[in-house]
Motif scaffolding. Structure first.
Motif, PDB file in Angstrom:
ATOM      1  N   THR A 196       0.855  -1.190   0.000  1.00 31.27           N
ATOM      2  CA  THR A 196       0.000   0.000   0.000  1.00 31.27           C
ATOM      3  C   THR A 196       0.898   1.249   0.000  1.00 31.27           C
ATOM      4  N   PRO A 197       0.410   2.332  -0.604  1.00 28.64           N
ATOM      5  CA  PRO A 197       1.233   3.548  -0.714  1.00 28.64           C
ATOM      6  C   PRO A 197       1.708   4.052   0.652  1.00 28.64           C
ATOM      7  N   PHE A 198       0.859   3.945   1.671  1.00 31.07           N
ATOM      8  CA  PHE A 198       1.217   4.466   2.990  1.00 31.07           C
ATOM      9  C   PHE A 198       2.382   3.678   3.593  1.00 31.07           C
ATOM     10  N   LEU A 199       2.273   2.342   3.540  1.00 32.70           N
ATOM     11  CA  LEU A 199       3.341   1.511   4.099  1.00 32.70           C
ATOM     12  C   LEU A 199       4.644   1.726   3.332  1.00 32.70           C
ATOM     13  N   LYS A 200       4.508   1.877   2.031  1.00 37.94           N
ATOM     14  CA  LYS A 200       5.697   2.106   1.203  1.00 37.94           C
ATOM     15  C   LYS A 200       6.394   3.404   1.600  1.00 37.94           C
ATOM     16  N   GLN A 201       5.617   4.455   1.735  1.00 38.36           N
ATOM     17  CA  GLN A 201       6.197   5.743   2.116  1.00 38.36           C
ATOM     18  C   GLN A 201       6.863   5.675   3.488  1.00 38.36           C
ATOM     19  N   ARG A 202       6.191   4.973   4.416  1.00 36.13           N
ATOM     20  CA  ARG A 202       6.761   4.868   5.767  1.00 36.13           C
ATOM     21  C   ARG A 202       8.126   4.201   5.736  1.00 36.13           C
ATOM     22  N   LEU A 203       8.237   3.109   4.982  1.00 38.48           N
ATOM     23  CA  LEU A 203       9.525   2.407   4.926  1.00 38.48           C
ATOM     24  C   LEU A 203      10.573   3.229   4.187  1.00 38.48           C
ATOM     25  N   LEU A 204      10.171   3.800   3.058  1.00 41.73           N
ATOM     26  CA  LEU A 204      11.136   4.557   2.249  1.00 41.73           C
ATOM     27  C   LEU A 204      11.744   5.703   3.053  1.00 41.73           C
ATOM     28  N   ASN A 205      10.902   6.322   3.896  1.00 45.76           N
ATOM     29  CA  ASN A 205      11.376   7.479   4.646  1.00 45.76           C
ATOM     30  C   ASN A 205      11.833   7.145   6.059  1.00 45.76           C
ATOM     31  N   GLY A 206      11.590   5.896   6.477  1.00 45.56           N
ATOM     32  CA  GLY A 206      11.942   5.510   7.835  1.00 45.56           C
ATOM     33  C   GLY A 206      11.185   6.334   8.867  1.00 45.56           C
ATOM     34  N   TRP A 207       9.932   6.661   8.530  1.00 50.22           N
ATOM     35  CA  TRP A 207       9.160   7.541   9.413  1.00 50.22           C
ATOM     36  C   TRP A 207       8.815   6.892  10.744  1.00 50.22           C
ATOM     37  N   ASP A 208       8.874   7.657  11.781  1.00 48.41           N
ATOM     38  CA  ASP A 208       8.394   7.264  13.091  1.00 48.41           C
ATOM     39  C   ASP A 208       6.883   7.487  13.087  1.00 48.41           C
ATOM     40  N   GLN A 209       6.171   6.411  13.270  1.00 42.28           N
ATOM     41  CA  GLN A 209       4.714   6.482  13.126  1.00 42.28           C
ATOM     42  C   GLN A 209       4.053   7.403  14.148  1.00 42.28           C
ATOM     43  N   ILE A 210       4.626   7.441  15.348  1.00 40.69           N
ATOM     44  CA  ILE A 210       4.015   8.295  16.377  1.00 40.69           C
ATOM     45  C   ILE A 210       4.121   9.765  15.953  1.00 40.69           C
ATOM     46  N   GLY A 211       5.303  10.139  15.473  1.00 38.96           N
ATOM     47  CA  GLY A 211       5.496  11.500  14.991  1.00 38.96           C
ATOM     48  C   GLY A 211       4.502  11.846  13.895  1.00 38.96           C
ATOM     49  N   LEU A 212       4.272  10.847  13.047  1.00 35.72           N
ATOM     50  CA  LEU A 212       3.354  11.031  11.922  1.00 35.72           C
ATOM     51  C   LEU A 212       1.927  11.295  12.418  1.00 35.72           C
ATOM     52  N   THR A 213       1.535  10.552  13.436  1.00 32.01           N
ATOM     53  CA  THR A 213       0.177  10.701  13.966  1.00 32.01           C
ATOM     54  C   THR A 213       0.044  11.995  14.769  1.00 32.01           C
ATOM     55  N   LEU A 214       1.116  12.359  15.473  1.00 35.16           N
ATOM     56  CA  LEU A 214       1.024  13.570  16.301  1.00 35.16           C
ATOM     57  C   LEU A 214       0.853  14.834  15.454  1.00 35.16           C
ATOM     58  N   ARG A 215       1.105  14.725  14.157  1.00 39.11           N
ATOM     59  CA  ARG A 215       0.794  15.867  13.290  1.00 39.11           C
ATOM     60  C   ARG A 215      -0.717  16.140  13.274  1.00 39.11           C
ATOM     61  N   TYR A 216      -1.500  15.139  13.685  1.00 39.23           N
ATOM     62  CA  TYR A 216      -2.964  15.308  13.697  1.00 39.23           C
ATOM     63  C   TYR A 216      -3.492  15.448  15.122  1.00 39.23           C
ATOM     64  N   GLU A 217      -2.643  15.919  16.011  1.00 37.50           N
ATOM     65  CA  GLU A 217      -3.039  16.023  17.412  1.00 37.50           C
ATOM     66  C   GLU A 217      -4.300  16.875  17.588  1.00 37.50           C
ATOM     67  N   ASP A 218      -4.432  17.918  16.808  1.00 35.89           N
ATOM     68  CA  ASP A 218      -5.624  18.771  16.910  1.00 35.89           C
ATOM     69  C   ASP A 218      -6.890  17.982  16.610  1.00 35.89           C
ATOM     70  N   ALA A 219      -6.790  17.121  15.606  1.00 38.18           N
ATOM     71  CA  ALA A 219      -7.957  16.307  15.251  1.00 38.18           C
ATOM     72  C   ALA A 219      -8.299  15.352  16.392  1.00 38.18           C
ATOM     73  N   ILE A 220      -7.280  14.824  17.050  1.00 40.36           N
ATOM     74  CA  ILE A 220      -7.527  13.904  18.175  1.00 40.36           C
ATOM     75  C   ILE A 220      -8.216  14.659  19.313  1.00 40.36           C
ATOM     76  N   THR A 221      -7.713  15.839  19.614  1.00 38.84           N
ATOM     77  CA  THR A 221      -8.316  16.652  20.673  1.00 38.84           C
ATOM     78  C   THR A 221      -9.759  17.016  20.316  1.00 38.84           C
ATOM     79  N   ALA A 222      -9.980  17.385  19.068  1.00 37.63           N
ATOM     80  CA  ALA A 222     -11.338  17.742  18.630  1.00 37.63           C
ATOM     81  C   ALA A 222     -12.269  16.545  18.777  1.00 37.63           C
ATOM     82  N   TYR A 223     -11.760  15.367  18.434  1.00 41.15           N
ATOM     83  CA  TYR A 223     -12.570  14.153  18.557  1.00 41.15           C
ATOM     84  C   TYR A 223     -12.954  13.923  20.017  1.00 41.15           C
TER      85      TYR A 223
END
Ligand code: SF4
Lengths: 201, 470
Positions: free
Chosen positions: A164-191
């Motif tokens: 899947t494109p998401f998994l591919k991007q994560r591996l290619l960039n070596g992204w830390d998933q938590i950091g990726l999700t914390l970009r949406y912290e406002d959405a979590i708070t709103a929820y």
């Protein structure tokens, strides 16, 4: 997490269906509180004789020709059973970077991506072909090209694979998933606020 | 549009679906235990992150703790360190922890439901594959890895792609002597251990509706053995009756209001699923596994397989290897297999109803002399107290069983309760993998009643012919 882009490595066969995480790393090694240092206990019960030290000559991966392998060839339902992330940690510590099998258990599959490892699903027929080629030619290596989503064989022929494109991007960039999700912290708070308001209404 | 329960819960918990990424799903309840959490807390510390919702997070100790005298320090240094690490982490991050001496202690999947922390419509995760157990309440519950534990601690969410849904419908009425353990083993025998991969299962049908909550938990618990991360059952009056009066229910609303909300989660009549598997309850026999994967299982009147009859070559190879490991011959009647050990317990079958069923079989009997060890390990301290109140512990002791403290025990043999090489065990747990109960140990998965009967006879026997001594 280290990025995964193009990886070339020696292939080792593990010819068994339903390899469960209890086989990949038995429970006595889950008592440690560290994330690394599991290389010697990978496949412990299969890899060593009863003394827990002498390599088992019957275990195919122990053959000298497969030492230093970084690509594991496996059968159906690899990684089933317990959710222990110690299983991908042990594979990674041993040097495995990619696992090719007809199918994987869901939790194990996810756990691999959180550790910079690439599990690849191929048809059972293709996997069988790779088993035969691996055993036929000592030093059999594959090049895994994640950007191009293909596996290149020693003869230059390529096998393409899905991801899947998401998994591919994560591996290619070596992204830390938590950091990726914390970009949406406002959405979590709103929820959370929306839910609290609905409850108090 | 008519929706199934999975679709309802998914939609209600979607925080957002960022373009080109997996969805972010809100998590209502996060259970943690000592084995899969230390590296997650360490990760938080290293990146200087906090636990977002300690109030939605609960910890228990179960995998590593002794089931014998708890007043002594844990002898194994590593186990002790792991247990102490969990305590320290919970204190540092302000998480409630049911430690070894807490009356609420027990196996995580037994404790959550009995305290009322598990409720219909919730999303529930834990670094443990048998989190699927909580699905019995109509919650979307599944196991996660340690990196995901850290993710949930830090964000109270999980990255997910929507699953496909599978309806497993059990029609008709369960014959006497057949339990939910037999249902789920029969399902796994039919669809295989990867039959549910990529799916969330909903169990439906008359036979499921008639099951108690304990029995429903046994089925949902083993969804993972069918390859499904989650398996659930729509909430109904049985669910609500079980939850009534539980200690840790929300206090800000009346129970009636909660019950009303919970019922809304049930699948809409006439909703659809991606695939359907059907079984007739009448066709299900008491099950006994003979191999090293839960799909290697059959009815008690059957035999081990004959390899020449197995068409698929990889399967034939796997069956051959399994029979060799198990020390069994091809085509052997399951009723001829003699056992050395009996283990009754685990998050699959360590609840009060399971102990009652085992006691019913054992009353007035003694274990066979050939059975060297028989253990009863309650799923939680509450189950233990309840059983003692009902006098079940005396029935077990009179029958020659050891009566233990709660914990995972011989289900995974991380503590001292383990099989020796070659030792053969009738076990009410969920995994018969090579070495699961101890290196070289041989596990046969059965229901509590079948395990109790095997303890008395020394061989597997058909519980449908049992002479109960009331
Ligand atoms: S009882 Fe067994 S399956 Fe259940 S949580 Fe403990 S170790 Fe896991």
């Amino acid at each position: 997490m280290n990025p995964f882009t193009i990886h070339k490595g020696l292939v080792a066969p593990l010819d068994a269906m339903h390899v469960d995480t209890d086989q990949i790393i038995p429970k006595q090694f889950l008592k440690r509180i560290e994330r690394t240092g599991y290389e010697d206990v990978l496949f412990f019960d299969w890899r060593y004789l009863d003394d827990g030290k002498t390599p088992n000559p019957e275990f195919e991966m122990n053959a000298p020709r497969y030492q230093g392998a970084s690509i594991l060839l496996a059968r159906d339902n690899f990684g089933c059973g317990s959710s222990r992330e110690h299983a991908p940690w042990a594979l990674f510590d041993y040097g495995i970077r990619s696992i090719i099998a007809p199918s994987f258990a869901d939790i194990f599959f996810n756990n691999c991506f959180n550790n910079g490892m690439l599990p690849i699903r191929l048809s059972a027929d293709l996997v069988e072909e790779l088993f035969q080629q691996t055993r036929a030619a000592e030093g059999y290596s594959l090049e895994i090209n994640l950007p191009g989503q293909k596996i290149i064989r020693p003869d230059g022929s390529a096998i393409s694979f899905e991801i899947t494109p998401f998994l591919k991007q994560r591996l290619l960039n070596g992204w830390d998933q938590i950091g990726l999700t914390l970009r949406y912290e406002d959405a979590i708070t709103a929820y959370e606020e929306k839910r609290a308001a609905a409850r108090n209404a | 549009m008519k929706k199934n329960i999975y679709q309802k819960i998914w939609e209600a918990h979607l925080v957002c679906e960022p373009e080109g990424e997996d969805a972010i799903l809100y998590i209502d309840r996060h259970y943690i235990h000592e084995v899969t959490s230390p590296q997650a807390f360490e990760g938080l510390r290293l990146s200087d992150r906090k636990v977002r919702r300690p109030d939605l997070t609960y910890a228990t100790m179960d995998h590593n703790i002794p089931t014998t005298d708890r007043s002594l320090p844990i002898a194994d240094i590593l186990s002790r360190a792991q247990v102490e690490t969990l305590k320290k982490n919970c204190a540092q991050f302000n998480i409630e922890c049911f430690d070894m001496f807490d009356p609420r202690n027990g196996i995580v999947h037994v404790v959550g439901p009995e305290l009322g922390l598990t409720q219909p419509g919730m999303t529930i995760v834990c670094g443990d594959s048998h989190t699927s157990t909580h699905g019995a309440f109509g919650a979307l519950a599944h196991g996660i890895g340690t990196s995901e534990v850290e993710h949930v601690l830090a964000t109270q969410t999980l990255r997910q792609k929507a699953s496909k849904t599978m309806e497993v419908r059990i029609n008709g009425t369960l014959p006497p002597g057949i339990t939910s353990k037999d249902i789920v083993l029969a399902i796994i025998g039919k669809i295989g251990t990867s039959g549910g991969t990529g799916y969330v299962i909903e169990y439906t049908g008359e036979a499921i509706r008639n099951l108690s909550m304990e029995a429903r938990m046994t089925i949902c618990n083993m969804s993972i053995e069918a390859g499904a991360r989650a398996g659930l059952i729509s909430p109904d009056d049985t669910t609500i009756a079980f939850l009534k009066g539980r200690a840790m229910l929300p206090k800000d609303r009346s129970f009636e209001a909660l019950a009303e909300e919970w019922k809304q989660w049930a699948s809409d009549p006439g909703c659809s699923y991606d695939t359907l598997v059907e079984l007739n309850a009448e066709d299900i026999e008491p099950q006994v596994s003979w191999g090293t994967s839960p799909e290697m299982v059959g009815g008690i009147s059957g035999t081990t397989p004959v390899l020449a009859d197995v068409a698929d070559v990889n399967k034939r190879h796997a069956y051959g290897k399994a029979l060799e490991y198990m020390g069994l011959e091809e085509g052997m009647p399951l009723q001829s297999i003699a056992i050395d050990t009996v283990f009754i317990g685990s998050c699959t079958n360590g609840r009060i109803e399971d102990l009652r069923e085992a006691a019913k079989v054992l009353r007035g009997y003694k274990k066979a002399d050939s059975v060297q060890r028989a253990l009863i390990v309650p799923g939680s301290q509450a189950v233990k107290r309840q059983a003692e109140e009902e006098g079940l512990d005396r029935v077990f002791r009179d029958a020659g069983f050891e009566w233990r403290e709660s914990g995972c025990s011989m289900c995974l043999a991380m503590n001292d309760d383990k099989l020796a090489p070659g030792e053969r065990c009738a076990s009410t747990s969920n995994r018969n993998f090579e070495g699961r109960q101890g290196k070289g140990g041989r596990t046969h998965l059965v229901s509590p009643a079948m395990a109790a009967a095997a303890a008395v006879k020394g061989v597997f026997t058909d519980i449908r012919n049992w002479k109960y001594q009331d």
